[in-house]
Design a protein around this motif. Structure first.
Motif, mmCIF file in Angstrom:
data_model
loop_
_atom_site.group_PDB
_atom_site.id
_atom_site.type_symbol
_atom_site.label_atom_id
_atom_site.label_comp_id
_atom_site.label_asym_id
_atom_site.label_seq_id
_atom_site.Cartn_x
_atom_site.Cartn_y
_atom_site.Cartn_z
ATOM 1 N N ILE A 181 0.873 -1.184 0.000
ATOM 2 C CA ILE A 181 0.000 0.000 0.000
ATOM 3 C C ILE A 181 0.906 1.229 0.000
ATOM 4 C CG2 ILE A 181 -1.814 1.248 1.219
ATOM 5 C CD1 ILE A 181 -2.681 -1.444 2.404
ATOM 6 N N LEU A 182 0.824 2.004 -1.058
ATOM 7 C CA LEU A 182 1.720 3.152 -1.248
ATOM 8 C C LEU A 182 1.251 4.367 -0.454
ATOM 9 C CD1 LEU A 182 2.275 2.869 -5.105
ATOM 10 C CD2 LEU A 182 3.538 1.745 -3.255
ATOM 11 N N LEU A 229 6.629 13.325 2.108
ATOM 12 C CA LEU A 229 6.293 13.272 0.680
ATOM 13 C C LEU A 229 7.476 12.762 -0.139
ATOM 14 C CD1 LEU A 229 4.312 16.607 0.157
ATOM 15 C CD2 LEU A 229 3.404 14.298 -0.092
ATOM 16 N N TYR A 230 8.665 13.258 0.182
ATOM 17 C CA TYR A 230 9.864 12.832 -0.546
ATOM 18 C C TYR A 230 10.069 11.333 -0.422
ATOM 19 C CZ TYR A 230 14.778 12.059 -1.582
ATOM 20 O OH TYR A 230 15.952 11.560 -2.085
ATOM 21 N N HIS A 231 9.975 10.817 0.808
ATOM 22 C CA HIS A 231 10.175 9.380 1.025
ATOM 23 C C HIS A 231 9.073 8.562 0.349
ATOM 24 C CE1 HIS A 231 13.644 9.650 3.617
ATOM 25 N NE2 HIS A 231 13.051 10.571 4.341
ATOM 26 N N HIS A 232 7.840 9.057 0.401
ATOM 27 C CA HIS A 232 6.753 8.359 -0.292
ATOM 28 C C HIS A 232 7.036 8.243 -1.787
ATOM 29 C CE1 HIS A 232 3.307 9.064 2.839
ATOM 30 N NE2 HIS A 232 4.295 8.329 3.305
ATOM 31 N N SER A 269 8.027 4.870 -6.270
ATOM 32 C CA SER A 269 8.680 4.668 -7.563
ATOM 33 C C SER A 269 9.329 3.296 -7.650
ATOM 34 C CB SER A 269 9.732 5.768 -7.780
ATOM 35 O OG SER A 269 10.440 5.565 -8.972
ATOM 36 N N VAL A 270 9.993 2.883 -6.567
ATOM 37 C CA VAL A 270 10.639 1.564 -6.537
ATOM 38 C C VAL A 270 9.608 0.454 -6.673
ATOM 39 C CG1 VAL A 270 11.789 -0.069 -5.001
ATOM 40 C CG2 VAL A 270 12.699 2.227 -5.263
#
Length: 214
Positions: free
Chosen positions: A84-85, A98-101, A106-107
């Motif tokens: 679950i993203l 937000l950056y880490h999400h 993306s991975v």
């Protein structure tokens, strides 16, 4: 051989949230390769924790990719892993999260494109504005959790070919009412009053709670 029901259970689909990787940093035990996730907001460590462990940082996209590769190798071939993203829309600020999400999302999407045992649910399909979350982009309104649950059911159907029952959208409003009912009960009635116990009993039945906790 790894132990624990995650690895040994007979599952068709396992669902994991990736949100924790954006909220809890990693620490390394000094002079070892042991890594632990720790956040003093959620956990209370021993007084000498920071004497034994040193801050490493947040989970990187490379580390998360390695984690997924390991999970898929450890799990039975019949098991599908679904991630679950996290939200990537800047609706409440929280730029670090937000950056880490974005990095982890993306991975997962890149890997899922080449591995049919890896699926994902993109919460961004359901979260569009600040009205869809509560106090954080990691905490959603009831409707969003309902949509996530429906997406989980669809994935189980697609993987297993089996039909699953689901409740109607009316339950969103039932849950909202129950939440308001609980807040009022705690605020205006003392726990030692008879009426409190009677109303609590009704709440636990309607809310389908079996733990006897309000």
């Amino acid at each position: 051989m790894l132990s624990g029901s995650f690895f040994t259970g007979d599952y068709d689909v396992i669902f994991l949230s990736s949100l924790i990787e954006s909220a809890i940093p990693i620490y390394k035990k000094k002079n070892t390769n042991i890594l632990v996730a720790y956040n003093d907001f959620y956990q209370k460590a021993s007084p000498d924790f920071f004497d034994k462990y040193e801050y490493v940082g947040m989970t990187t996209s490379e580390q998360y990719e390695n984690f997924l590769v390991d999970c898929l190798s450890w799990l039975p071939q019949k098991t599908t892993l679904c991630i679950i993203l996290g939200v990537t829309t800047p609706i409440l600020g929280e730029t670090d999260i937000l950056y880490h999400h974005k990095e982890i999302n993306s991975v997962v999407k890149k890997m899922a494109a080449h591995n049919n045992r890896l699926k994902y649910i993109d919460v961004n399909d359901f979260v569009k504005t600040s009205k869809d979350v509560t106090d954080s982009i990691n905490h959603y309104q009831t409707r969003v959790y309902y949509e996530i649950a429906q997406a989980m059911i669809d994935i189980i159907r697609n993987v297993t070919g089996k039909e699953m029952k689901s409740v109607g959208r009316v339950m969103i409003w039932v849950d909202k009412f129950l939440h308001l009912f609980k807040k009022c009960l705690k605020k205006y009635i003392r726990p030692n009053q008879v009426i409190y116990m009677k109303l609590k009993y009704i709440y636990l039945i309607v809310a389908r709670r079996k733990d006897n906790v309000l």
